[in-house]
Design an enzyme around this catalytic site. Structure first.
Site, PDB file in Angstrom:
ATOM      1  N   ARG B  51       0.785  -1.125  -0.087  1.00 36.21           N
ATOM      2  CA  ARG B  51      -0.060  -0.013  -0.265  1.00 36.21           C
ATOM      3  C   ARG B  51       0.869   1.296   0.036  1.00 36.21           C
ATOM      4  NH1 ARG B  51      -4.177  -1.396   4.718  1.00 36.21           N
ATOM      5  NH2 ARG B  51      -4.679  -3.552   4.336  1.00 36.21           N
ATOM      6  N   ASP B  53       1.003   5.406   0.306  1.00 38.47           N
ATOM      7  CA  ASP B  53      -0.027   6.417   1.202  1.00 38.47           C
ATOM      8  C   ASP B  53      -0.493   7.424  -0.016  1.00 38.47           C
ATOM      9  OD1 ASP B  53       0.364   5.309   3.601  1.00 38.47           O
ATOM     10  OD2 ASP B  53       1.808   6.901   4.242  1.00 38.47           O
ATOM     11  N   ARG B 198       9.045   7.453   6.093  1.00 33.64           N
ATOM     12  CA  ARG B 198       8.838   8.902   6.300  1.00 33.64           C
ATOM     13  C   ARG B 198       9.272   9.423   7.708  1.00 33.64           C
ATOM     14  NH1 ARG B 198       2.991   9.705   4.564  1.00 33.64           N
ATOM     15  NH2 ARG B 198       3.061  11.790   5.184  1.00 33.64           N
TER      16      ARG B 198
END
Lengths: 245, 245
Positions: B51, B53, B198
């Site tokens: 996945r 973001d 991140r």
């Protein structure tokens, strides 16, 4: 009018109808003028070094305007970048000679044209490079490009609608280099006719694909005939890269 | 269901709410599924390798789906690229083993994070790199980054909302390099927690600016405390760069 201020910018031209102000279409000159007028609380007339076409980008673009404001360069730089949209950035603001004019004093410019040469399109370059999915021989194009160098009447490489009468220009250098799937055409000259670089690139691509014969650039130049040159390559691959004073 | 097809894509995530289909938001999985279903005239379920973001990009993204269609890979490749929007490109389509699954069979991934380190914003990178206008010591960050390497419980580097229970991951490499004003953080690992890269980048930036002490990454890892790590760096600098099988 006791100051003449020179601005150096970089902009993504995708969403602009070029540099020069016009009715009913947004331009870089318009957003820059409106930001400067808001900061200085007075009308200004900004002279650009060049008109760029709709969709054309600038890694470096110079302009100047006269003002009697005593707003410091540093405040103007910060203020402009705060007010301008994200696709236009001012990276230098400085006081210059009162008689400096960004367009008339320009001694030369470098344009680059980016070509994404891969069967597969590149989503990150869709607005920043021409997608050319066919075989491209950059070395051959580089050799052919040398024929543009020199002082010539470039009428064959000028868009049909242009009203310029003197079509003689000097090309100082023209080269094509490959870096992986990205091919860059670079052209330096003292000045350029309307769509000149895009027609030069279109002609080099036609030579690459065989639609125009190899070694025929000198003849095309001599002919002064726009119809003998190649297509006008799309705007979104073109960047004003450097401006010389 | 006699075929299992593997697709390799590249996409600009700016206008997508990540990979995974969801109600009321456009995702890459959705546009890809709808293009594939139109070509094959049948429902397909596409498994993504990861996945990503909202706003995160992919230089390489792998996925697979099973079908009983006999449409050739070449036709599928051309058809998908014709139907997909310009910000998503399929660059490889091939038949693979029936039991291959893009997510479960993934052995590792490389993410990169781009930082534009200049006082002046870069209009061309506004959606493609974090603008960091302060002093950035890439060599120091590179040395600090080495402390992420190894098999650790990365709970401190996992977004608070995550429901994953096993937070142990192996980071094979983590480095920071500068190329002019562009600084790139690269992280390779066997798998990543929600927002892990991140938060790693945010922590390196906090060490750079002095908000987090040098050489404290091992302690932060040991603490398992999200509050001791740095901020979650913005999504638009992040790219899934490579996927290993």
């Amino acid at each position: 009018m006791k100051r003449n201020i020179m601005l150096t910018l970089r902009y993504d031209g995708t969403d602009y109808h070029g540099w020069q102000m016009q009715e009913n279409a947004i331009t870089v000159q318009e957003v820059l003028t409106s930001a400067a007028e808001r900061i200085l609380s007075q009308k200004v007339t900004i002279n650009g070094c060049s008109r760029t076409d709709s969709g054309v980008h600038a890694n470096m673009f110079c302009c100047n305007f006269r003002t009697d404001s005593d707003t410091s360069s540093a405040v103007l730089l910060r203020g402009l970048n705060a007010l301008l949209p994200d696709d236009v950035a001012v990276y230098d603001v400085k006081d210059t000679d009162m008689d400096f004019h960004a367009r008339f004093d320009c001694k030369g410019k470098e344009y680059i044209y980016k070509i994404w040469n891969s069967k597969c399109k590149n989503p990150f370059l869709r607005d920043y490079a021409l997608h050319y999915p066919y075989k491209l021989d950059a070395e051959k194009m580089n050799l052919q490009a040398k024929d543009f160098i020199g002082t010539h009447d470039f009428n064959a490489f000028c868009a049909a609608g242009s009203t310029v009468t003197d079509t003689v220009r000097t090309v100082h250098d023209c080269s094509v280099r490959r870096d992986g799937d990205l091919v860059t055409v670079s052209v330096k000259g003292d000045g350029f006719l309307y769509n000149m670089v895009r027609i030069m690139v279109g002609t080099l691509l036609y030579i690459n694909s065989g639609k125009i014969e190899e070694n025929s650039i000198p003849d095309i130049i001599k002919s002064r005939d726009r119809l003998r040159a190649g297509i006008t390559a799309k705007a979104h691959g073109l960047y004003l890269n450097e401006v010389y004073y």
